[in-house]
Design a protein around this motif. Structure first.
Motif, mmCIF file in Angstrom:
data_model
loop_
_atom_site.group_PDB
_atom_site.id
_atom_site.type_symbol
_atom_site.label_atom_id
_atom_site.label_comp_id
_atom_site.label_asym_id
_atom_site.label_seq_id
_atom_site.Cartn_x
_atom_site.Cartn_y
_atom_site.Cartn_z
ATOM 1 N N ASP A 1 -1.077 -2.587 -5.678
ATOM 2 C CA ASP A 1 -1.030 -1.442 -4.762
ATOM 3 C C ASP A 1 -2.456 -1.237 -4.247
ATOM 4 N N SER A 2 -2.685 -1.566 -2.975
ATOM 5 C CA SER A 2 -4.067 -1.495 -2.458
ATOM 6 C C SER A 2 -4.376 -0.065 -2.041
ATOM 7 N N THR A 3 -4.782 0.713 -3.040
ATOM 8 C CA THR A 3 -4.952 2.150 -2.857
ATOM 9 C C THR A 3 -6.331 2.545 -2.354
ATOM 10 N N CYS B 1 -2.616 -0.105 4.113
ATOM 11 C CA CYS B 1 -3.776 -0.976 3.920
ATOM 12 C C CYS B 1 -3.306 -2.429 3.842
ATOM 13 N N ILE C 1 2.164 -3.335 -12.684
ATOM 14 C CA ILE C 1 1.799 -2.706 -11.425
ATOM 15 C C ILE C 1 0.300 -2.417 -11.511
ATOM 16 N N CYS C 2 -0.441 -2.875 -10.513
ATOM 17 C CA CYS C 2 -1.898 -2.764 -10.554
ATOM 18 C C CYS C 2 -2.357 -1.963 -9.338
ATOM 19 N N ALA C 3 -3.331 -1.112 -9.543
ATOM 20 C CA ALA C 3 -3.835 -0.312 -8.436
ATOM 21 C C ALA C 3 -5.338 -0.120 -8.604
ATOM 22 N N ASP C 4 -6.013 0.132 -7.494
ATOM 23 C CA ASP C 4 -7.446 0.392 -7.528
ATOM 24 C C ASP C 4 -7.671 1.887 -7.740
ATOM 25 N N CYS D 1 0.882 -1.169 0.000
ATOM 26 C CA CYS D 1 0.000 0.000 0.000
ATOM 27 C C CYS D 1 0.914 1.211 0.000
ATOM 28 N N THR D 2 1.013 1.871 -1.161
ATOM 29 C CA THR D 2 1.956 2.994 -1.247
ATOM 30 C C THR D 2 1.442 4.215 -0.491
ATOM 31 N N LEU D 3 0.109 4.323 -0.326
ATOM 32 C CA LEU D 3 -0.441 5.527 0.284
ATOM 33 C C LEU D 3 -0.373 5.482 1.810
ATOM 34 N N CYS D 4 -0.510 4.286 2.401
ATOM 35 C CA CYS D 4 -0.475 4.213 3.870
ATOM 36 C C CYS D 4 -0.074 2.811 4.278
ATOM 37 N N ARG E 1 -7.088 9.059 -3.181
ATOM 38 C CA ARG E 1 -6.465 7.741 -3.158
ATOM 39 C C ARG E 1 -5.846 7.371 -4.501
ATOM 40 N N THR E 2 -5.607 8.337 -5.346
ATOM 41 C CA THR E 2 -4.977 8.058 -6.639
ATOM 42 C C THR E 2 -3.486 8.349 -6.514
ATOM 43 N N PRO E 3 -2.646 7.308 -6.591
ATOM 44 C CA PRO E 3 -1.225 7.563 -6.365
ATOM 45 C C PRO E 3 -0.602 8.416 -7.466
ATOM 46 N N TYR F 1 2.253 8.448 -8.814
ATOM 47 C CA TYR F 1 3.118 7.832 -9.835
ATOM 48 C C TYR F 1 2.307 7.253 -10.991
#
Lengths: 210, 93
Positions: free
Chosen positions: A163-165, A116, B80-83, A111-114, B21-23, B25
Motif C-alpha cells: 500500500d503506497s501510502t 499514488c 500487507i505492507c505500508a509505508d 494506494c488505499t489513500l488516493c 498518510r497513516t491508513p 485499517y
C-alpha cells in the motif's frame, strides 16, 4: 480575473455540461494563478509530461533486468539510478522502489489513500486503479481481486500487498515467462504489460500479434 | 532512524484531524519493519503550506493479513505492507 503579467487569452475551454470536479479544479487553478503560486503554463506542461509517460519505460527496465542479473540488482537497489542508466526519465520525486516477483512471492500494488503510482515510469494509472472497489479490496481480499484479473497463484506462493501510502512508489518486476530464452530485450519488453508491473497480471507468455 | 529492519512495531491508534498518510485499517496493528526508506518531509504540515520540517523517518512495515482482517481469505503468511512515518510507530516488544 485581475490584470496580471502574461498575455494569453482567458476564455475557459469548457462545455456547458462540465462535471463539478472539473469546474472546481479549474476554479482552483485560476485562483492559484491569480495569487501567482503557479502559472497556467506550468500546469499545462506538467500535464503534458504526465500523459507523455508510458509503461514502455517500465517494461524496458524489467526486460533489461531479465537479461542482465547485475542490472536487476541495481534496479532493486535504486530504481531511479537504474532508470537514468538506461536514459529513462524517472521524474522528480517521489522515489521509486522496485520489488521482484519470484517462485515464492508475488507482489500487488495499491494506494488505499488516493492513487499514488509510479507515473514517471508507467504513465497515468488506469481508472480501475483509482476506483474505490480496487483500493479497498486489494488490501482486504487481494487473492479475490487477483482471481478476477485472471491470476491464480499457486498454493505455495506468498502474496505481499504494497500500500503506497507515503513517499515511495512501487514497481513490480514480474517473473520472466518460461520459454523466452533467446528473445531480445525489445521482444521481452513487449511481454511486460502495465498490469504485470502493478502485480494484477502475469506478463504475456508470447509476443502480442502485430 | 529509531527502528531497525526486523523490529516489531505498533501503529499508533490515534485520531488525527486533517491530512495524514497513516491508513485507518492499520491503526493499532502490530507489524515488522521491512525497510528503512530514509527521512521525508512531514505531509501533515506540508499539506497546509509548511515545509514539512522536521523530516520524519519512513518505514515499510509488513503486517500479517490475518492480524489485520479477521476473515482474511488466503495464506497464513500473506502480508500487507505500508509505508508509515516514525511518529506513527511505537515499540511493540
Amino acid at each position: 480575473m485581475s490584470d496580471h503579467g502574461h498575455d494569453h487569452p482567458h476564455a475557459p475551454v469548457t462545455s456547458g455540461d462540465e462535471p463539478p470536479a472539473a469546474a472546481r479544479a479549474r476554479a482552483l487553478e485560476d485562483l492559484l494563478v491569480e495569487k501567482r503560486v503557479v502559472r497556467h503554463e506550468d500546469v499545462r506542461q506538467m500535464i503534458d509530461w504526465l500523459v507523455s509517460r508510458t509503461p514502455a519505460d517500465g517494461a524496458r527496465l524489467v526486460a533489461r533486468g531479465w537479461l542482465d542479473p547485475e542490472f536487476e540488482e541495481r534496479l532493486l537497489a535504486d530504481a531511479r539510478a537504474a532508470a537514468l542508466e538506461l536514459g529513462l526519465d524517472p521524474g522528480p520525486s517521489p522515489r521509486v522502489v522496485a520489488v521482484e516477483n519470484t517462485e515464492a512471492v508475488h507482489h500487488l500494488v495499491v494506494c488505499t489513500l488516493c492513487s499514488c503510482y509510479p507515473r514517471a515510469l508507467l504513465g497515468p494509472p488506469p481508472d480501475w486503479y483509482k476506483s474505490l472497489p480496487y483500493r479497498s479490496r486489494a488490501v482486504s481480499d487481494p487473492r479475490g481481486v487477483l482471481s478476477e484479473f485472471g491470476v491464480e497463484l499457486d498454493d505455495d506462493v506468498e502474496l505481499r500487498v504494497l500500500d503506497s501510502t507515503a513517499d515511495i512508489r512501487y514497481l513490480v518486476i514480474p517473473r520472466r515467462p518460461p520459454g523466452t530464452e533467446g528473445l531480445s530485450e525489445e521482444e521481452l519488453a513487449a511481454l511486460v504489460t502495465r498490469d504485470s508491473m502493478i502485480g494484477v497480471a502475469q506478463p504475456l507468455a508470447t509476443a502480442p500479434a502485430g | 532512524m529509531s527502528y531497525r529492519v526486523g523490529e516489531r512495531v505498533r501503529v499508533a491508534d490515534r485520531a488525527h484531524e486533517g491530512h495524514h498518510r497513516t491508513p485507518g485499517y492499520l491503526k493499532g496493528k502490530i507489524g515488522t519493519v521491512e525497510r528503512v526508506h530514509g527521512s521525508f518531509a512531514n505531509p501533515e504540515t506540508r499539506a497546509y503550506g509548511a515545509d514539512g520540517r522536521p523530516e520524519h523517518a519512513l518505514y515499510l512495515v509488513g503486517f500479517a493479513q490475518r492480524d489485520v482482517w479477521r476473515d482474511y481469505r488466503g495464506r497464513e503468511d500473506d502480508r500487507i505492507c505500508a509505508d508509515v512515518y516514525e511518529h506513527w510507530l511505537e515499540e511493540a516488544g
